[in-house]
Design a protein around this motif. Structure first.
Motif, PDB file in Angstrom:
ATOM      1  N   UNK A 133      11.718  11.154  25.539  1.00 28.16           N
ATOM      2  CA  UNK A 133      10.755  11.709  24.653  1.00 28.16           C
ATOM      3  C   UNK A 133      11.015  11.097  23.083  1.00 28.16           C
ATOM      4  N   UNK A 134       9.823  10.603  22.673  1.00 31.20           N
ATOM      5  CA  UNK A 134       9.834   9.689  21.280  1.00 31.20           C
ATOM      6  C   UNK A 134       9.226  10.824  20.422  1.00 31.20           C
ATOM      7  N   UNK A 135       9.701  11.059  19.210  1.00 30.29           N
ATOM      8  CA  UNK A 135       9.060  11.833  18.183  1.00 30.29           C
ATOM      9  C   UNK A 135       9.070  11.044  17.001  1.00 30.29           C
ATOM     10  N   UNK A 136       7.672  10.877  16.468  1.00 32.36           N
ATOM     11  CA  UNK A 136       7.360   9.921  15.438  1.00 32.36           C
ATOM     12  C   UNK A 136       7.056  10.968  14.230  1.00 32.36           C
ATOM     13  N   UNK A 137       7.280  10.524  12.969  1.00 27.52           N
ATOM     14  CA  UNK A 137       6.779  11.231  11.768  1.00 27.52           C
ATOM     15  C   UNK A 137       6.629  10.007  10.920  1.00 27.52           C
ATOM     16  N   UNK A 138       5.356  10.240   9.999  1.00 29.50           N
ATOM     17  CA  UNK A 138       5.119   8.951   9.023  1.00 29.50           C
ATOM     18  C   UNK A 138       4.086   9.384   8.290  1.00 29.50           C
ATOM     19  N   UNK A 139       3.502   8.379   7.490  1.00 33.93           N
ATOM     20  CA  UNK A 139       2.286   8.379   6.722  1.00 33.93           C
ATOM     21  C   UNK A 139       1.359   7.145   6.817  1.00 33.93           C
ATOM     22  N   UNK A 140       0.305   7.495   6.764  1.00 28.40           N
ATOM     23  CA  UNK A 140      -0.692   6.214   7.123  1.00 28.40           C
ATOM     24  C   UNK A 140      -0.762   5.951   5.700  1.00 28.40           C
ATOM     25  N   UNK A 141      -0.515   4.420   5.195  1.00 30.61           N
ATOM     26  CA  UNK A 141      -0.604   3.976   3.914  1.00 30.61           C
ATOM     27  C   UNK A 141      -1.862   3.250   3.490  1.00 30.61           C
ATOM     28  N   UNK A 142      -2.612   2.666   4.628  1.00 26.60           N
ATOM     29  CA  UNK A 142      -3.738   1.896   4.300  1.00 26.60           C
ATOM     30  C   UNK A 142      -4.387   1.633   5.876  1.00 26.60           C
ATOM     31  N   UNK A 143      -5.764   1.785   5.521  1.00 20.71           N
ATOM     32  CA  UNK A 143      -6.547   1.574   6.611  1.00 20.71           C
ATOM     33  C   UNK A 143      -7.625   0.477   6.039  1.00 20.71           C
ATOM     34  N   UNK A 144      -7.885  -0.570   6.654  1.00 24.92           N
ATOM     35  CA  UNK A 144      -8.957  -1.424   6.164  1.00 24.92           C
ATOM     36  C   UNK A 144      -9.854  -2.180   7.577  1.00 24.92           C
ATOM     37  N   UNK A 145     -10.819  -2.624   7.114  1.00 25.71           N
ATOM     38  CA  UNK A 145     -11.323  -3.306   8.450  1.00 25.71           C
ATOM     39  C   UNK A 145     -10.668  -4.684   8.636  1.00 25.71           C
ATOM     40  N   UNK A 146     -10.646  -5.090   9.857  1.00 25.98           N
ATOM     41  CA  UNK A 146      -9.685  -6.460  10.162  1.00 25.98           C
ATOM     42  C   UNK A 146     -10.795  -7.287   9.644  1.00 25.98           C
ATOM     43  N   UNK A 147     -10.203  -8.608   9.257  1.00 22.03           N
ATOM     44  CA  UNK A 147     -10.979  -9.964   9.156  1.00 22.03           C
ATOM     45  C   UNK A 147     -11.311 -10.533  10.326  1.00 22.03           C
ATOM     46  N   UNK A 148     -12.412 -11.191  10.246  1.00 21.80           N
ATOM     47  CA  UNK A 148     -12.904 -12.203  11.402  1.00 21.80           C
ATOM     48  C   UNK A 148     -11.857 -12.775  12.039  1.00 21.80           C
ATOM     49  N   UNK A 149     -10.632 -13.670  11.149  1.00 21.26           N
ATOM     50  CA  UNK A 149      -9.724 -14.249  11.645  1.00 21.26           C
ATOM     51  C   UNK A 149      -8.886 -13.389  12.652  1.00 21.26           C
ATOM     52  N   UNK A 150      -8.549 -12.042  11.856  1.00 24.91           N
ATOM     53  CA  UNK A 150      -7.537 -11.242  12.661  1.00 24.91           C
ATOM     54  C   UNK A 150      -8.356 -10.746  14.156  1.00 24.91           C
ATOM     55  N   UNK A 151      -9.517 -10.541  14.125  1.00 25.84           N
ATOM     56  CA  UNK A 151     -10.195  -9.974  15.324  1.00 25.84           C
ATOM     57  C   UNK A 151     -10.316 -11.274  16.221  1.00 25.84           C
ATOM     58  N   UNK A 152     -10.419 -12.437  15.709  1.00 22.24           N
ATOM     59  CA  UNK A 152     -10.487 -13.659  16.853  1.00 22.24           C
ATOM     60  C   UNK A 152      -8.956 -13.819  17.360  1.00 22.24           C
ATOM     61  N   UNK A 153      -7.954 -13.641  16.472  1.00 20.42           N
ATOM     62  CA  UNK A 153      -6.533 -13.726  16.912  1.00 20.42           C
ATOM     63  C   UNK A 153      -6.023 -12.529  17.725  1.00 20.42           C
ATOM     64  N   UNK A 154      -6.733 -11.325  17.493  1.00 21.47           N
ATOM     65  CA  UNK A 154      -6.132 -10.070  18.171  1.00 21.47           C
ATOM     66  C   UNK A 154      -5.101  -9.516  17.650  1.00 21.47           C
ATOM     67  N   UNK A 155      -4.673  -9.577  16.488  1.00 23.58           N
ATOM     68  CA  UNK A 155      -3.598  -8.852  15.829  1.00 23.58           C
ATOM     69  C   UNK A 155      -3.683  -9.049  14.232  1.00 23.58           C
TER      70      UNK A 155
END
Length: 165
Positions: A133-155
């Motif tokens: 069983x995995x237990x994760x704790x943490x914090x969301x630092x940033x959320x932003x729309x992906x760039x077209x290049x990132x979407x085409x590369x899939x990462x």
């Protein structure tokens, strides 16, 4: 900003696993080197993403994934005997070594050497965290729309959308 598919998420996390009744920290990221990934692209465990789906920049999280939702149940049958001839011309692997392997379909995976027999190397093909069983704790630092290049590369290309040099 709220986490949605086709957005890049940067977060810090601590990963704990239960070992003999005690939660031990086994993996950790920092604000200087966060985990950054393209949400919804299939790079992360599906249940990991599901647990983040309602969060936004600045939110903290704390959740557990069962072994079934993480890396699967430990499979006693997932052990392979590799003939020693496979390693001719190289040093024989030692117990504890992790070998990069590939199946007949080209899928890559890793196996840990559990014993060395007279004519074979015995390798455990379970994920190192299978059955846990995995237990994760943490914090969301940033959320932003992906760039077209990132979407085409899939990462994701990093927290700011650019490859690190």
């Amino acid at each position: 900003m709220k986490i949605e598919p086709q957005h890049v998420v940067s977060l810090t996390y601590n990963l704990y696993v239960d070992q003999d009744g005690t939660e031990n920290l086994v993996e950790k990221t920092t604000e200087e080197q966060p985990l950054t990934f393209l949400y919804g692209a299939g790079q992360m465990l599906p249940k990991f993403e599901e647990n983040l789906s309602t969060l936004s920049t600045g939110d903290n999280f704390d959740f557990k994934l069962t072994a079934e939702d993480a890396y699967g149940i430990y499979d006693e049958e997932a052990v392979a005997n590799l003939p020693k001839e496979m390693f001719s011309g190289t040093d024989l692997p030692q117990i504890g070594d992790v070998l990069p392997l590939q199946d007949n379909n080209g899928n890559r995976f890793r196996g840990q050497v559990v014993s060395v027999a007279e004519d074979a190397i015995i390798v455990d093909l379970n994920h190192p965290m299978a059955g846990q069983e995995l237990h994760f704790t943490g914090n969301i630092l940033n959320v932003r729309p992906a760039t077209p290049e990132e979407l085409s590369h899939g990462h994701a290309h990093g927290p700011d959308g650019h490859h690190a040099h």
